[in-house]
Design a protein around this motif. Structure first.
Motif, PDB file in Angstrom:
ATOM      1  N   THR A 226      36.432  -2.008 -11.969  1.00  0.00           N
ATOM      2  CA  THR A 226      37.894  -3.096 -12.681  1.00  0.00           C
ATOM      3  C   THR A 226      37.580  -4.389 -12.306  1.00  0.00           C
ATOM      4  N   SER A 227      37.881  -4.717 -12.436  1.00  0.00           N
ATOM      5  CA  SER A 227      37.503  -6.846 -11.576  1.00  0.00           C
ATOM      6  C   SER A 227      38.645  -7.475 -12.503  1.00  0.00           C
ATOM      7  N   VAL A 228      38.703  -8.495 -11.748  1.00  0.00           N
ATOM      8  CA  VAL A 228      40.312 -10.039 -12.488  1.00  0.00           C
ATOM      9  C   VAL A 228      39.628 -11.052 -11.878  1.00  0.00           C
TER      10      VAL A 228
ATOM     11  N   TRP B  82      37.263 -13.384  -8.230  1.00  0.00           N
ATOM     12  CA  TRP B  82      36.387 -12.359  -8.954  1.00  0.00           C
ATOM     13  C   TRP B  82      37.365 -11.398  -7.472  1.00  0.00           C
ATOM     14  N   TYR B  83      37.770 -10.342  -7.905  1.00  0.00           N
ATOM     15  CA  TYR B  83      38.104  -9.504  -6.739  1.00  0.00           C
ATOM     16  C   TYR B  83      37.815  -7.760  -8.455  1.00  0.00           C
TER      17      TYR B  83
ATOM     18  N   THR C 143      26.217  -8.696 -11.787  1.00  0.00           N
ATOM     19  CA  THR C 143      25.958  -7.290 -12.088  1.00  0.00           C
ATOM     20  C   THR C 143      27.477  -6.839 -12.138  1.00  0.00           C
ATOM     21  N   LEU C 144      28.109  -7.424 -11.179  1.00  0.00           N
ATOM     22  CA  LEU C 144      29.304  -6.692 -11.061  1.00  0.00           C
ATOM     23  C   LEU C 144      30.533  -7.120 -11.597  1.00  0.00           C
ATOM     24  N   LEU C 145      30.451  -7.910 -12.816  1.00  0.00           N
ATOM     25  CA  LEU C 145      30.881  -8.118 -13.847  1.00  0.00           C
ATOM     26  C   LEU C 145      30.809  -7.493 -14.622  1.00  0.00           C
ATOM     27  N   LYS C 146      29.282  -7.539 -15.130  1.00  0.00           N
ATOM     28  CA  LYS C 146      29.324  -6.438 -16.412  1.00  0.00           C
ATOM     29  C   LYS C 146      28.551  -5.202 -16.509  1.00  0.00           C
ATOM     30  N   GLU C 147      29.611  -4.860 -14.924  1.00  0.00           N
ATOM     31  CA  GLU C 147      29.374  -3.341 -15.513  1.00  0.00           C
ATOM     32  C   GLU C 147      30.539  -2.711 -16.163  1.00  0.00           C
TER      33      GLU C 147
ATOM     34  N   LEU D 220      47.212  -4.533 -10.555  1.00  0.00           N
ATOM     35  CA  LEU D 220      46.874  -3.761 -11.474  1.00  0.00           C
ATOM     36  C   LEU D 220      46.783  -2.122 -12.278  1.00  0.00           C
ATOM     37  N   LYS D 221      46.865  -2.519 -13.267  1.00  0.00           N
ATOM     38  CA  LYS D 221      47.131  -1.300 -14.057  1.00  0.00           C
ATOM     39  C   LYS D 221      48.377  -0.209 -14.396  1.00  0.00           C
TER      40      LYS D 221
END
Length: 91
Positions: free
Chosen positions: A17-19, A25-26, A9-13, A50-51
């Motif tokens: 921000t995920s890495v 996965w974080y 769910t978090l990856l689809k949202e 990140l970023k």
């Protein structure tokens, strides 16, 4: 805790921000906190670059462990009891 917390769910949202780093996965804790509408200040975090800056991230396991448990009110307990009620049929 209204929303279920799982990695898929978090990856689809799109707002989170995920890495992937070293096979795990974080997720950016502040993004997950906004998504869940919960305080995640007790989550153990790791600073990842990140970023253009260091961002506080956590794995799904740390997010689950750091979620604050809230006690159910008596009203919530009665609603759950009513939802689970199964009347016995007389023969």
């Amino acid at each position: 805790m209204n929303k279920e917390l799982n990695e898929k769910t978090l990856l689809k949202e799109k707002t989170i921000t995920s890495v992937e780093f070293d096979g795990e996965w974080y997720f950016k804790v502040s993004d997950v906190s906004t998504y869940l509408e919960e305080d995640l200040s007790d989550v153990e975090t790791v600073s990842l670059p990140l970023k253009g800056g260091a961002i506080e991230c956590a794995t799904i396991d740390f997010l689950k462990a750091g979620r604050k448990k809230t006690e159910r009110t008596e009203f919530d307990k009665k609603i759950i009891q009513a939802l689970n009620y199964k009347p016995q049929r007389k023969k």
